[in-house]
Motif scaffolding. Structure first.
Motif, PDB file in Angstrom:
ATOM      1  N   PRO A 295       0.805  -1.229   0.000  1.00  0.00           N
ATOM      2  CA  PRO A 295       0.000   0.000   0.000  1.00  0.00           C
ATOM      3  C   PRO A 295       0.838   1.280   0.000  1.00  0.00           C
ATOM      4  O   PRO A 295       0.363   2.322  -0.461  1.00  0.00           O
ATOM      5  N   ASP A 296       2.080   1.199   0.488  1.00  0.00           N
ATOM      6  CA  ASP A 296       2.926   2.398   0.497  1.00  0.00           C
ATOM      7  C   ASP A 296       3.472   2.692  -0.895  1.00  0.00           C
ATOM      8  O   ASP A 296       3.443   3.828  -1.366  1.00  0.00           O
ATOM      9  N   ALA A 297       3.972   1.634  -1.571  1.00  0.00           N
ATOM     10  CA  ALA A 297       4.503   1.814  -2.928  1.00  0.00           C
ATOM     11  C   ALA A 297       3.398   1.791  -3.974  1.00  0.00           C
ATOM     12  O   ALA A 297       3.625   2.114  -5.146  1.00  0.00           O
ATOM     13  N   LYS A 298       2.193   1.359  -3.553  1.00  0.00           N
ATOM     14  CA  LYS A 298       1.034   1.265  -4.443  1.00  0.00           C
ATOM     15  C   LYS A 298       1.315   0.385  -5.652  1.00  0.00           C
ATOM     16  O   LYS A 298       1.100   0.769  -6.812  1.00  0.00           O
ATOM     17  N   LYS A 299       1.875  -0.805  -5.369  1.00  0.00           N
ATOM     18  CA  LYS A 299       2.122  -1.751  -6.439  1.00  0.00           C
ATOM     19  C   LYS A 299       2.210  -3.158  -5.851  1.00  0.00           C
ATOM     20  O   LYS A 299       2.378  -3.349  -4.652  1.00  0.00           O
ATOM     21  N   TYR A 300       2.072  -4.145  -6.738  1.00  0.00           N
ATOM     22  CA  TYR A 300       2.216  -5.541  -6.322  1.00  0.00           C
ATOM     23  C   TYR A 300       3.711  -5.879  -6.354  1.00  0.00           C
ATOM     24  O   TYR A 300       4.318  -5.943  -7.416  1.00  0.00           O
TER      25      TYR A 300
END
Length: 414
Positions: A295-300
Motif C-alpha cells: 500500500p505504500d509503494a502502491k504496487k504488487y
C-alpha cells in the motif's frame, strides 16, 4: 367400601373412554389431512377453487351424497354419462385423475375439508396458505395428565380394595412396592424406549444439516459493513449467482478493486458474537498480504495467493442446485435462502437447506407469468400459457413452483 370402589371404577372407565375417543378423533382428522395432501392438494383447496373445485361443501353441491364416492374411482366412465361430471370438466377445463380409494378414505378427505378453518395470519386476517397450528405439545401434556390421573386412580383402587378385604377378614399379602412392580417397570421401559426412539430419529434426520454453522474465516469479512452499511450489491462480488450454477467466491482481485484506495476502516465498531472487537484496518492488511500488494509503494511487489475461505453452505453431492435458475429466472432474493445477510457481521448458515425446506419453498413461491399486454413478468414462463389463461379467467388465483414441476425428483437430484 365396595360401593366406592364401583364409583371409582366407573370414573376411571369414563376417563379412559374420553381419552380414547379424543385420540381416535385426532387420528381420523390427521388421516383426512394426510390423505388430502397426498391425493388432492395438487388440484384442490378446501376453501377456494383451484385447478378443480373447492372441496368444502362438495357433498352438498353434488347430485346426491353417494356421488363423490362413485366419482373418485370412476372418473373416466362418469365423464361420458354423468351430466354433473361433464359440467365440472366444462367449467374447469381439466380432467380429474382417477383414483382407487376406499370409501372410508374419501369420506375422511371430505370430512377434513368440511371441518377445515383457515388459520389466522399475523394481524388477525385469515390466510388459507398459512401452516396449521401445531397442537402436538398440548396433546402431549393432556396425555401425560391423563396418565398421571390413571396411575393415581389405580393406587387409590388398590388401597380401597385392601381396606375392604381387611374389613371382611380376607388376608392378602403385602402389595409389591412401586419400584419392584413388573407392570410399572415394563411401562417405564416402554416409555423410555419410545422417547429414545423419537430422539434418535430426530437426531438422525438432522445429520448433515449445518444450520447456524459459522466457521472462523482467515479474514474477518463483515457482510453487515459491505452489503448493509455500504450498500454494495451482492452481485458485484457474487456475479455468478445470476449467470451460472455457482454463486462463486470473489477472487482477491475483486476485493482489491475497492481496497487499493481503502486502506483503513473508519466505520462503526465491528464486534464479534463473543463480544470481542475486530480491528478492521488489520483485516485489510491481511488482504494485502494475500494479494501481494504494497500500500505504500502502491504496487504488487510480491506473489499473491488465494484466500483459503472455509465453505459454509454445502449441499450433498447428489443434489443439483442452480443459482441462476433461482436468481435470474425465479427472481428470488439472496435473503430467501441466506437470511438477512446484510445484517450479519460474519456469515453463518441461516436456513436448513434440507429437502423438506426446499420443497416447502417451491409449494409457496408464486410464479410471475409474463403479461403480453403490460409487458411485465418473466418471459421464461411463457411456455406455461395455459396457467396464465386460467388466472385471467379466474379459475386460479396463483400458480406456485410446485405446479410447474418444482417438486419432481429430477429437478434437484442427479
Amino acid at each position: 367400601m365396595s360401593r366406592y370402589r364401583k364409583i371409582l371404577q366407573k370414573v376411571f372407565t369414563s376417563l379412559l373412554f374420553i381419552a380414547l375417543v379424543s385420540l381416535n378423533y385426532t387420528s381420523f382428522a390427521a388421516d383426512g389431512e394426510a390423505l388430502f395432501k397426498a391425493n388432492c392438494a395438487n388440484c384442490h383447496k378446501p376453501l377456494e377453487d383451484y385447478t378443480g373445485p373447492k372441496l368444502q361443501g362438495a357433498r352438498a353441491r353434488q347430485p346426491n351424497l353417494e356421488w363423490a364416492y362413485k366419482w373418485v374411482n370412476n372418473v373416466n366412465s362418469m365423464l361420458e354419462t354423468d351430466p354433473y361430471a361433464k359440467g365440472l370438466l366444462a367449467k374447469y377445463g381439466s380432467r380429474m385423475t382417477q383414483f382407487n380409494l376406499p370409501k372410508a378414505d374419501i369420506k375422511a378427505i371430505l370430512d377434513y375439508a368440511d371441518a377445515y378453518v383457515a388459520p389466522a395470519a399475523p394481524g388477525g386476517a385469515a390466510s388459507g396458505g398459512a401452516p396449521a397450528e401445531d397442537n402436538s405439545l398440548l396433546f402431549g401434556i393432556l396425555t401425560l395428565v391423563l396418565a398421571v390421573i390413571a396411575l393415581i386412580l389405580l393406587q387409590v383402587n388398590s388401597s380401597l380394595r385392601k381396606l375392604a378385604e381387611e374389613k371382611d377378614g380376607v388376608l392378602r399379602t403385602e402389595p409389591v412396592p412401586f419400584y419392584r412392580n413388573k407392570t410399572y417397570i415394563m411401562a417405564g421401559i416402554l416409555i423410555l424406549f419410545c422417547l429414545g426412539g423419537y430422539m434418535t430419529i430426530n437426531a438422525a434426520i438432522g445429520l448433515g444439516r449445518m444450520k447456524n454453522y459459522q466457521p472462523e474465516q482467515p479474514i474477518y469479512y463483515s457482510h453487515k459493513v459491505h452489503a448493509g452499511t455500504n450498500q454494495i450489491s451482492c452481485l458485484y462480488c457474487h456475479g455468478g449467482s445470476q449467470d451460472s450454477k455457482h454463486a462463486n467466491i470473489p477472487s482477491v482481485n475483486v476485493c482489491m478493486n475497492c481496497h487499493m484506495a481503502i486502506k483503513e476502516y473508519k466505520g462503526d465498531a465491528i464486534v464479534k458474537e463473543d463480544g470481542k472487537q475486530v480491528n478492521g484496518t488489520a483485516e485489510i492488511q491481511k488482504l494485502y498480504q494475500y494479494a501481494g500488494w504494497n500500500p505504500d509503494a502502491k504496487k504488487y511487489d510480491k506473489p499473491g495467493k488465494p484466500i483459503e475461505w472455509v465453505r459454509i453452505h454445502n449441499l450433498p453431492d447428489h443434489v443439483y442446485f442452480n443459482h441462476s435458475q433461482h436468481v435470474k429466472v425465479g427472481k428470488q432474493n439472496c435473503q430467501t435462502c441466506h437470511g438477512p445477510i446484510q445484517e450479519m457481521p460474519e456469515v453463518y448458515q441461516y436456513s436448513e437447506l434440507s429437502m423438506g425446506w426446499c420443497i416447502n419453498c417451491h409449494r409457496e413461491s408464486k410464479v410471475n407469468f409474463y403479461n403480453k399486454e403490460s409487458g411485465e413478468g418473466n418471459k421464461y414462463y411463457s411456455i406455461y400459457e395455459k396457467f396464465h389463461k386460467d388466472i385471467k379467467a379466474g379459475k386460479l388465483d396463483s400458480v406456485t413452483v410446485e405446479k410447474i414441476g418444482g417438486i419432481e425428483c429430477q429437478k434437484c437430484h442427479y
